[in-house]
Design a protein around this motif. Structure first.
Motif, PDB file in Angstrom:
ATOM      1  N   ARG A  48       0.825  -1.203   0.000  1.00 58.83           N
ATOM      2  CA  ARG A  48       0.000   0.000   0.000  1.00 58.83           C
ATOM      3  C   ARG A  48       0.864   1.259   0.000  1.00 58.83           C
ATOM      4  O   ARG A  48       0.636   2.191  -0.780  1.00 58.83           O
ATOM      5  CB  ARG A  48      -0.921   0.002   1.223  1.00 58.83           C
ATOM      6  CG  ARG A  48      -1.903   1.178   1.222  1.00 58.83           C
ATOM      7  CD  ARG A  48      -2.589   1.345   2.555  1.00 58.83           C
ATOM      8  NE  ARG A  48      -3.386   0.179   2.913  1.00 58.83           N
ATOM      9  CZ  ARG A  48      -3.183  -0.553   4.001  1.00 58.83           C
ATOM     10  NH1 ARG A  48      -2.183  -0.269   4.824  1.00 58.83           N
ATOM     11  NH2 ARG A  48      -3.955  -1.594   4.268  1.00 58.83           N
ATOM     12  N   ALA A  49       1.893   1.290   0.859  1.00 59.82           N
ATOM     13  CA  ALA A  49       2.757   2.472   0.964  1.00 59.82           C
ATOM     14  C   ALA A  49       3.567   2.675  -0.319  1.00 59.82           C
ATOM     15  O   ALA A  49       3.704   3.806  -0.810  1.00 59.82           O
ATOM     16  CB  ALA A  49       3.687   2.323   2.163  1.00 59.82           C
ATOM     17  N   HIS A  52       1.348   4.011  -3.071  1.00 60.29           N
ATOM     18  CA  HIS A  52       1.019   5.412  -2.825  1.00 60.29           C
ATOM     19  C   HIS A  52       2.184   6.327  -3.217  1.00 60.29           C
ATOM     20  O   HIS A  52       1.992   7.353  -3.879  1.00 60.29           O
ATOM     21  CB  HIS A  52       0.670   5.612  -1.342  1.00 60.29           C
ATOM     22  CG  HIS A  52       0.463   7.042  -0.968  1.00 60.29           C
ATOM     23  ND1 HIS A  52      -0.624   7.770  -1.393  1.00 60.29           N
ATOM     24  CD2 HIS A  52       1.216   7.899  -0.215  1.00 60.29           C
ATOM     25  CE1 HIS A  52      -0.544   9.005  -0.929  1.00 60.29           C
ATOM     26  NE2 HIS A  52       0.571   9.101  -0.208  1.00 60.29           N
ATOM     27  N   GLU A  53       3.404   5.941  -2.844  1.00 59.20           N
ATOM     28  CA  GLU A  53       4.582   6.758  -3.175  1.00 59.20           C
ATOM     29  C   GLU A  53       4.770   6.853  -4.689  1.00 59.20           C
ATOM     30  O   GLU A  53       5.067   7.932  -5.222  1.00 59.20           O
ATOM     31  CB  GLU A  53       5.835   6.136  -2.534  1.00 59.20           C
ATOM     32  CG  GLU A  53       5.898   6.256  -1.018  1.00 59.20           C
ATOM     33  CD  GLU A  53       6.322   7.644  -0.563  1.00 59.20           C
ATOM     34  OE1 GLU A  53       6.893   8.386  -1.380  1.00 59.20           O
ATOM     35  OE2 GLU A  53       6.073   7.980   0.601  1.00 59.20           O
ATOM     36  N   THR A  55       2.494   6.366  -7.175  1.00 62.37           N
ATOM     37  CA  THR A  55       1.432   7.107  -7.860  1.00 62.37           C
ATOM     38  C   THR A  55       1.554   8.603  -7.593  1.00 62.37           C
ATOM     39  O   THR A  55       1.333   9.418  -8.494  1.00 62.37           O
ATOM     40  CB  THR A  55       0.037   6.614  -7.414  1.00 62.37           C
ATOM     41  OG1 THR A  55      -0.041   6.616  -5.978  1.00 62.37           O
ATOM     42  CG2 THR A  55      -0.241   5.217  -7.920  1.00 62.37           C
ATOM     43  N   THR A  56       1.933   8.970  -6.377  1.00 61.19           N
ATOM     44  CA  THR A  56       2.150  10.392  -6.067  1.00 61.19           C
ATOM     45  C   THR A  56       3.276  10.963  -6.915  1.00 61.19           C
ATOM     46  O   THR A  56       3.173  12.071  -7.461  1.00 61.19           O
ATOM     47  CB  THR A  56       2.488  10.564  -4.572  1.00 61.19           C
ATOM     48  OG1 THR A  56       1.433   9.992  -3.786  1.00 61.19           O
ATOM     49  CG2 THR A  56       2.649  12.030  -4.216  1.00 61.19           C
ATOM     50  N   MET A  86      -6.094   3.218  -6.110  1.00 60.16           N
ATOM     51  CA  MET A  86      -5.071   4.264  -6.265  1.00 60.16           C
ATOM     52  C   MET A  86      -4.741   4.532  -7.729  1.00 60.16           C
ATOM     53  O   MET A  86      -4.533   5.671  -8.129  1.00 60.16           O
ATOM     54  CB  MET A  86      -3.781   3.845  -5.544  1.00 60.16           C
ATOM     55  CG  MET A  86      -3.845   3.887  -4.030  1.00 60.16           C
ATOM     56  SD  MET A  86      -2.249   3.335  -3.376  1.00 60.16           S
ATOM     57  CE  MET A  86      -2.533   3.517  -1.627  1.00 60.16           C
TER      58      MET A  86
END
Length: 310
Positions: A48-49, A52-53, A55-56, A86
């Protein structure tokens, strides 16, 4: 193409920042790890982390990033489902080990239609695009035989023709077998029940096998009529004409419902040399596309006209 072997996400993001590529492929997301997350690579929190990193970073820098992910035995993406929320697009790469082609299917797309497919053939030189999937799925079809029916289907917005094969044989067991490959087994049971209840055609004591040729998977209800035609053809040992396609949905009352995008299905069939079609009444068409149309309103009429029974 530049390759780098690293699983530390900090190092990967620093490299991407320096290189500024147009496209980055992370293979696979389950092997990435962040030193700020206290768990093993591949765990739910790490995946998950990491997602997220990445895609950001992609949104901030305008870099296209493809995250390759493993799937579980039942075909779902391994790890937390939040990863699917995401990302902008989820693509599944499907294929059977024994067949030479693979299907790339879009199940989520924020910037276009989902359920689109791309078909690729596995060759000695790698994957090659198949521009006409219908011709591929019908390439090994021989002369007309009982139980073989061509279904005019739709995958997303793309018409695709494929062959449905059925085999009906006396069962040596007390409980007859129902085996399906490439279609929904529950829907097969429903079609058999409708044929018996509405048309008086029993399948008790008979083993039923249904296969979608070439490893294709069909999910749309418009295949109902083609499945019924294949079952009846196998049971009566009577082959349908080789130049005929079949499509339409069957209701529990035995009535036939028209399939969407009827005209597109007929155009694709005509392009591949099919001269006639059996379908449900009511489909939206502008002209006949040069094909002979046999439109049916109920299953009983279909059985009587095509197989001379009912």
């Amino acid at each position: 193409v530049k390759l780098a072997a690293d699983t530390n996400l900090r190092n990967i993001l620093t490299t991407l920042e320096t290189e500024a590529p147009g496209l980055a492929i992370i293979d696979s997301i389950q092997t990435m790890w962040l030193d700020t997350v206290d768990s093993a690579p591949g765990s739910v929190s790490q995946v998950r982390a990491a997602a997220h990193e990445l895609t950001t970073f992609a949104k901030r820098k305008g870099v296209s990033i493809i995250l390759v992910g493993h799937v579980t035995k039942d075909g779902q993406i391994a790890g937390p489902r939040v990863v699917e929320h995401m990302v902008d697009t989820v693509l599944y790469f499907e294929g059977e080990r024994g067949h030479q082609f693979r299907i790339l299917r879009a199940v989520k797309n924020r910037f276009g239609p989902s359920d689109e497919i791309g078909v690729f053939e596995m060759t000695g030189a790698g994957l090659a695009e198949v521009t006409n999937p219908s011709a591929l799925f019908l390439s090994e079809r021989g002369k007309p035989s009982p139980g073989s029916v061509v279904f005019a289907g739709i995958e997303g917005t793309r018409p695709v023709l494929c062959e449905l094969q059925a085999l009906v044989a006396p069962s040596p067991h007390s409980q007859a077998r129902r085996t399906v490959v490439g279609w929904d087994g529950g829907r097969l049971a429903m079609i058999l029940a409708v044929l018996e209840a509405r048309c008086g055609i029993p399948f008790a004591g008979l083993d039923v096998y249904l296969n979608v040729a070439g490893g294709m998977k069909i999910s749309e209800p418009a295949a109902d009529l083609a499945v019924a035609a294949a079952l009846l053809s196998a049971r009566e040992d009577s082959a349908l004409p080789a130049d005929t396609v079949v499509f339409g949905e069957i209701s529990l009352s035995g009535a036939l419902r028209p399939a969407p995008q009827t005209e597109n299905r007929l155009k694709e069939a005509q392009k591949l040399g099919f001269a006639s079609a059996i379908a449900a009444k009511g489909g939206k068409m502008h002209g006949k596309n040069g094909m002979t149309l046999n439109l049916m309103s109920d299953l009983t009429g279909f059985v009587g006209e095509v197989f001379g029974a009912g």
